[in-house]
Design an enzyme around this catalytic site. Sequence first.
Site, PDB file in Angstrom:
ATOM      1  N   HIS A   1      21.996   4.600 -17.488  1.00  0.00           N
ATOM      2  CA  HIS A   1      20.944   4.868 -16.506  1.00  0.00           C
ATOM      3  C   HIS A   1      20.182   6.153 -16.813  1.00  0.00           C
ATOM      4  CE1 HIS A   1      23.948   2.237 -14.680  1.00  0.00           C
ATOM      5  NE2 HIS A   1      22.893   1.607 -14.218  1.00  0.00           N
TER       6      HIS A   1
ATOM      7  N   GLY B   1      24.008  -7.038 -23.227  1.00  0.00           N
ATOM      8  CA  GLY B   1      23.112  -8.189 -23.386  1.00  0.00           C
ATOM      9  C   GLY B   1      21.695  -7.820 -23.746  1.00  0.00           C
TER      10      GLY B   1
ATOM     11  N   GLU C   1      30.767  -1.113 -15.095  1.00  0.00           N
ATOM     12  CA  GLU C   1      30.305   0.259 -15.059  1.00  0.00           C
ATOM     13  C   GLU C   1      31.491   1.161 -14.770  1.00  0.00           C
ATOM     14  OE1 GLU C   1      26.765   0.678 -12.633  1.00  0.00           O
ATOM     15  OE2 GLU C   1      27.556   2.594 -11.974  1.00  0.00           O
TER      16      GLU C   1
ATOM     17  N   GLU D   1       0.815  -1.206   0.000  1.00  0.00           N
ATOM     18  CA  GLU D   1       0.000   0.000   0.000  1.00  0.00           C
ATOM     19  C   GLU D   1       0.857   1.267   0.000  1.00  0.00           C
ATOM     20  OE1 GLU D   1      -0.405  -2.564   1.956  1.00  0.00           O
ATOM     21  OE2 GLU D   1      -2.508  -3.137   2.123  1.00  0.00           O
ATOM     22  N   LEU D   2       1.951   1.232   0.766  1.00  0.00           N
ATOM     23  CA  LEU D   2       2.778   2.432   0.891  1.00  0.00           C
ATOM     24  C   LEU D   2       3.350   2.850  -0.457  1.00  0.00           C
ATOM     25  CD1 LEU D   2       4.080   4.541   2.728  1.00  0.00           C
ATOM     26  CD2 LEU D   2       6.011   2.994   3.038  1.00  0.00           C
TER      27      LEU D   2
ATOM     28  N   TRP E   1      20.818 -12.869  -5.108  1.00  0.00           N
ATOM     29  CA  TRP E   1      19.523 -12.221  -5.289  1.00  0.00           C
ATOM     30  C   TRP E   1      18.357 -13.152  -4.980  1.00  0.00           C
ATOM     31  CZ3 TRP E   1      21.014  -8.933 -10.243  1.00  0.00           C
ATOM     32  CH2 TRP E   1      21.658  -7.764  -9.800  1.00  0.00           C
TER      33      TRP E   1
ATOM     34  N   HIS F   1      30.266  -9.762 -16.570  1.00  0.00           N
ATOM     35  CA  HIS F   1      29.863  -8.358 -16.463  1.00  0.00           C
ATOM     36  C   HIS F   1      29.519  -8.053 -15.010  1.00  0.00           C
ATOM     37  CE1 HIS F   1      27.690  -4.623 -16.909  1.00  0.00           C
ATOM     38  NE2 HIS F   1      26.649  -5.190 -16.325  1.00  0.00           N
TER      39      HIS F   1
ATOM     40  N   CYS G   1      27.976  -4.835 -12.375  1.00  0.00           N
ATOM     41  CA  CYS G   1      27.194  -3.606 -12.434  1.00  0.00           C
ATOM     42  C   CYS G   1      27.711  -2.496 -11.547  1.00  0.00           C
ATOM     43  CB  CYS G   1      25.782  -3.893 -11.954  1.00  0.00           C
ATOM     44  SG  CYS G   1      24.819  -4.696 -13.169  1.00  0.00           S
TER      45      CYS G   1
ATOM     46  N   ARG H   1      10.608   1.232  -4.369  1.00  0.00           N
ATOM     47  CA  ARG H   1      11.008   0.075  -5.173  1.00  0.00           C
ATOM     48  C   ARG H   1      11.076  -1.185  -4.313  1.00  0.00           C
ATOM     49  NH1 ARG H   1      12.449  -2.552  -9.485  1.00  0.00           N
ATOM     50  NH2 ARG H   1      14.299  -3.872  -9.351  1.00  0.00           N
TER      51      ARG H   1
HETATM   52  N1  GLN Z   1      23.049  -9.195 -19.404  1.00  0.00           N
HETATM   53  C1  GLN Z   1      22.219  -8.414 -18.559  1.00  0.00           C
HETATM   54  C2  GLN Z   1      21.535  -7.303 -19.331  1.00  0.00           C
HETATM   55  O1  GLN Z   1      22.113  -6.780 -20.224  1.00  0.00           O
HETATM   56  C3  GLN Z   1      23.013  -7.811 -17.446  1.00  0.00           C
HETATM   57  C4  GLN Z   1      22.134  -7.014 -16.524  1.00  0.00           C
HETATM   58  C5  GLN Z   1      22.841  -6.484 -15.331  1.00  0.00           C
HETATM   59  O2  GLN Z   1      24.032  -6.351 -15.324  1.00  0.00           O
HETATM   60  N2  GLN Z   1      22.109  -6.141 -14.310  1.00  0.00           N
HETATM   61  O3  GLN Z   1      20.430  -6.925 -19.046  1.00  0.00           O
HETATM   62 ZN    ZN Z   2      25.080  -4.300 -15.284  1.00  0.00          ZN
END
Ligand code: GLN
Ligand code: ZN
Length: 753
Positions: free
Chosen positions: A693, A430, A664, A16-17, A559, A640, A642, A513
């Site tokens: 982003h 990707g 990144e 709800e929040l 995760w 990869h 992030c 979120r």
């Molecule tokens: N391969 C994923 C993408 O491009 C990597 C996403 C991520 O690094 N969070 O969406």
């Molecule tokens: Zn990423």
Amino acid sequence: MKTTIVGFPRIGRNRELKFLIERYFKKEISLEELNTGTRELRIDHLKIQAKYIDMVNVGDFSLYDGMLDTSLMLGVIPARHRNLNLNKEDLYFAIAKGYQDGDIDVKASAMKKWFNTNYHYITPEIDDETEIKLSDDKIFNEFLEAKSENITAKVILQGPFTFLKLAKYTGQKSASDFIASIADAYIQIIKKLSDIGCEWIQLDEPYLVTDLQKRDIMLFRRIYDQILTNKATTKILLQTYFGDIRDIYQDIIKMKFDGLGLDFVEGNTLRLIREYGVPQDMKLFVGIINGKNIWRCDYLKTLSKLHYIYEKIVGNLVLTTSCSLLHVPYSKTLETHIPDYELERLAFAEEKLLEINDLRNILCDYDASQILHENATIIDKYKNSGSMEVMLRVDSIKDSDYIRTPNRAKRRTIQNESLKLPLLPTTTIGSFPQTKDVRINRANYKAGKITKEEYDNNIKGYIKNCIELQEKLGIDVLVHGEFERNDMVEFFGENLNGFLFTKFGWVQSYGTRCVKPPIISADISREKPITVEMSKYAQSLTDKPVKGMLTGPITILNWSFPREGISLRAIALQLALAVRDEVLDLEKNGIKIIQIDEAALREKLPIRKSDWESKYLSWAIPAFRLTHSGVKPETQIHTHMCYSEFDDIIKPIDKMDADVITFEASRSSLEILKSLKRAKFITQVGPGVYDIHSARVPSVEEIVSVIKNILLVMPKEKVWINPDCGLKTRGIKETNESLANLVEAALEVRSQL
Ligand code: GLN
Ligand code: ZN
């Protein structure tokens, strides 16, 4: 014996929040309606707590973040927000999210990960003009609100020490310059709360579980010595969580706290108690119900842990959670689609309240045998529920399985010959934009409106367009676009054995979120190839290499809610074996480059640096290596990440033994590049050359200059050119324009080499 919790989820049973605040942002409801809505939620949360525990809480509620509430309570407003002409709530949201109005464009405060959780707080910003003083009455209002419901609540506040330690200082002053003023502010708050009838104040000081320096201990003592000598009659509970407080325990038990809250789940608090005892005049708040997991508590096991404490200090003990229940979903009663035999093993926030009550009843011997018996029956059902096959496979991993041969240099030569890529090869991470069509296709399939075949055909259509686009743009290493994935972990979880998915298991990640982590509930195995069909199809459309795209074992683990009764290492290895099978199947089907994303490798680094290697990296890095050690030398492995905080784990990342890593870097580039150089980083690198982003399209010149900067520190043979993350959340137009500029920039610099 009394019961309480360290904090309750604020988001509400049905989020709800989140919806209230989002509607307020969209101006669909007024401030008054927002306040009425949040008041109802708070009252609900009081009532549900009052059903099961003795000491009900206020202060854990927040419109966006508890740290931000504390900043406002103390008058800590970032300099750039001070002169915005906004009401209290809008100023609050402006600090959280940034503020734009005509020419005014004020940036939000930085968001940071809250210790070792997936929650993020808003970093307080302190400059030389900052004056810490009591500036807000939220907490008093919430206490009185509870009182009007006949509840005398325990008040939860972020503690002054953790606040000062996590703040960012932008001027000359540092934490120690604010000791007197912050202590004064808390003394005043305590006095006011005491005047309106508050009996207990919980001051949260999780920073105490980190590696503390001498000067940190001094800072803590100086703040609290002032507070404790001047406090009113209200009792002060020093609450710690996310580990033990070994560096300061002996100091703390000599101080005049009325209560001490300790975590008996993470860390080794029991050792501290055994060694140094508990002061008789401090109430011990025993954090024994796990505030981070989603599993039903094993009462017998828990009680055996409690036994020692109980014998020693019976009568002066309060049962509580190991940390706030903010980190678990609200209630499992919403999950009507999960079969009973799975559901009965789970305990979310609401169920954990009940468990605390049960434990107290057992300890105090009310109806104990029945409760214990029922609990043991359920717990026993799931012991030894592992799969023999998976267990044997993990057991038979050999040391050599963690090592890819030949070494990187030799592989490099072989790959150069087979892949024939130009200098500064261009690629993407990707995913390509998840357009409305892509989402409708998924929704239609989930709702049973289209067949699997129709669904797959549509996906192939998107892939075809994506490949054509990348060829037209002139990118060197292509991707299929990930249109079949909603989320990089959920997609693999859904296609592996051993996962359980909730429908409403939302946990707040930051502000409005929420995330819905999968639950690892059994041994993990892969029945059949997951990504091969789509990757193979994509590769069939082009002569250029198309990367196979997988999520790595550590990211899937980090995760998800992990299973218990089995080590994280063992879960990681099970996942690694499943990913390994997929890697080998991709290779067998003609995929020459395979990317195994470890977006979340950093996230579960232990809080104490001394634990990094022994408790985490020593198995996490080998688990990654296990996924790719079986491939041929000509197959190129990418990974990869992030984020750009590499400096402190640069060696372990190199030891993952990938051929290429993209990460990144667009917001903090040169520093990382220097540290890569300093560490003699071996892996080829693709430091993102623009920030995905935001929707902004970077110009060719801009990208050229970023590439040139990279080449100042990295040898040209080692550099890849790519955006800094997946393009899933971006629009088509800006993506195409940005990538066109990226390719042009790479060509330009290449021609000069
Ligand atoms: N391969 C994923 C993408 O491009 C990597 C996403 C991520 O690094 N969070 O969406
Ligand atoms: Zn990423």
